[in-house]
Enzyme design. Structure first.
Site, PDB file in Angstrom:
ATOM      1  N   GLU A   1      72.278  78.731  92.985  1.00 55.00           N
ATOM      2  CA  GLU A   1      71.361  79.404  92.063  1.00 55.00           C
ATOM      3  C   GLU A   1      71.926  79.443  90.648  1.00 55.00           C
ATOM      4  O   GLU A   1      71.428  80.171  89.786  1.00 55.00           O
ATOM      5  CB  GLU A   1      71.108  80.842  92.573  1.00 55.00           C
TER       6      GLU A   1
ATOM      7  N   ARG B   1      74.858  54.985  74.821  1.00 54.87           N
ATOM      8  CA  ARG B   1      74.113  53.863  74.230  1.00 54.87           C
ATOM      9  C   ARG B   1      74.232  53.865  72.706  1.00 54.87           C
ATOM     10  O   ARG B   1      74.035  52.851  72.052  1.00 54.87           O
ATOM     11  CB  ARG B   1      72.633  53.969  74.581  1.00 54.87           C
TER      12      ARG B   1
ATOM     13  N   ASP C   1      64.043  51.101  70.188  1.00 54.76           N
ATOM     14  CA  ASP C   1      63.609  51.850  71.368  1.00 54.76           C
ATOM     15  C   ASP C   1      62.734  53.034  70.983  1.00 54.76           C
ATOM     16  O   ASP C   1      62.839  53.582  69.893  1.00 54.76           O
ATOM     17  CB  ASP C   1      64.845  52.397  72.094  1.00 54.76           C
TER      18      ASP C   1
ATOM     19  N   PRO D   1      68.426  74.613  84.115  1.00 54.18           N
ATOM     20  CA  PRO D   1      66.991  74.518  83.854  1.00 54.18           C
ATOM     21  C   PRO D   1      66.537  75.442  82.733  1.00 54.18           C
ATOM     22  O   PRO D   1      65.501  75.240  82.120  1.00 54.18           O
ATOM     23  CB  PRO D   1      66.351  74.888  85.190  1.00 54.18           C
TER      24      PRO D   1
HETATM   25  N1  LIG Z   1      66.449  71.195  85.871  1.00 54.21           N
HETATM   26  C1  LIG Z   1      67.807  71.444  86.191  1.00 54.21           C
HETATM   27  C2  LIG Z   1      68.135  72.049  87.431  1.00 54.21           C
HETATM   28  O1  LIG Z   1      67.106  72.386  88.290  1.00 54.21           O
HETATM   29  C3  LIG Z   1      69.466  72.309  87.782  1.00 54.21           C
HETATM   30  C4  LIG Z   1      70.489  71.963  86.896  1.00 54.21           C
HETATM   31  C5  LIG Z   1      70.190  71.359  85.666  1.00 54.21           C
HETATM   32  C6  LIG Z   1      68.855  71.102  85.304  1.00 54.21           C
HETATM   33  N2  LIG Z   1      68.569  70.493  84.031  1.00 54.21           N
HETATM   34  O2  LIG Z   1      69.555  70.188  83.254  1.00 54.21           O
HETATM   35  O3  LIG Z   1      67.385  70.211  83.687  1.00 54.21           O
END
Ligand SMILES: Nc1c(O)cccc1[N+](=O)[O-]
Length: 239
Positions: A117, A155, A170, A90
């Site tokens: 985590e 793709r 697209d 994330p």
């Molecule tokens: N958002 C998220 C996550 O919460 C856990 C692993 C990978 C991602 N991501 O790639 O966006």
């Protein structure tokens, strides 16, 4: 193009690999996908734990550096093909179509999927992957994000899409930074909702003009940030 997926849950990819565009691309040998179970590199081969509590306290568990680095280095060594190393997290740089277009020029992607985590920081310090996110939301792990990247990239591989033109039209595809225009097919009328006359009039110039305007209006309404990007691209094409 070769994809190596490093994950705690290889089985999550079963259905995805067995269906649709990706399965066809694999059968046509345009794409080669390998899954690797991180637990195969756990120090304890009986219980195969690869996680532990974070130093300094805090919630949840972290995936340990030893099995992870041993796994990704072993995967990397499985083929002489140079690989782009990607960690799905994330906290990574946001994935977009430009990235997909860039990744599609690589011979090989190694995708490291996190869980719990996340990873011990030394995984990125030692392996030095590109950290990539697909969006600002919380997933259970990187596997779904890996599927998103694989789908967006394959793709773009020549021969995977029967009609390469659909790639060009697209939303977000190369050179087109605007949202796609509304599309219609038969019947011409359904519950009082009719297909815009311009689309059935046979005037291709008028159709193209209408579609361009609809793309601009739709982008303005939903993603005005893309309009700014598109205008910048026009002003600075080599940026
Ligand atoms: N958002 C998220 C996550 O919460 C856990 C692993 C990978 C991602 N991501 O790639 O966006």
């Amino acid at each position: 193009m070769r994809f190596d997926i490093v994950t705690l849950f290889p089985a999550l990819f079963e259905g995805y690999l067995g269906e649709g565009l990706l399965n066809k691309a694999i059968k046509n040998e345009l794409v080669d996908i390998h899954r690797h179970d991180l637990r195969d590199f756990a120090p304890d081969s009986v219980h195969r734990p690869v996680d532990d509590k974070p130093f300094g306290g805090g919630p949840g568990m972290l995936i340990q550096v030893e099995p992870t680095v041993k796994c990704v280095e072993a995967v990397q060594a499985m083929s002489p093909m140079p690989a782009r190393k990607i960690l799905l997290t994330p906290g990574g740089k946001r994935f977009d179509q430009r990235m997909a277009e860039e990744f599609a020029t690589d011979q090989r992607l190694i995708l490291l999927c996190g869980r719990y985590e996340g990873f011990d920081q030394r995984v990125t310090d030692i392996w030095q992957p590109e950290e990539i996110s697909i969006g600002d939301f919380v997933l259970n792990g990187g596997e779904v994000a890996a599927m998103v990247i694989i789908e967006a990239v394959i793709r773009l591989i020549p021969g995977v899409l029967g009609d390469q033109q659909s790639n060009i039209d697209d939303s977000f595809s190369q050179g087109n930074r605007l949202l796609e225009f509304p599309q219609y097919t038969r019947p011409r009328e359904f519950r009082g909702h009719t297909v815009p006359d311009v689309l059935t009039g046979g005037d291709h110039g008028a159709i193209a003009k209408w579609r361009a305007e609809q793309s601009r209006l739709r982008t303005q309404a939903r993603r005005s940030d893309l309009l700014v990007e598109s205008e910048n691209d026009i002003k600075n094409p080599n940026a």
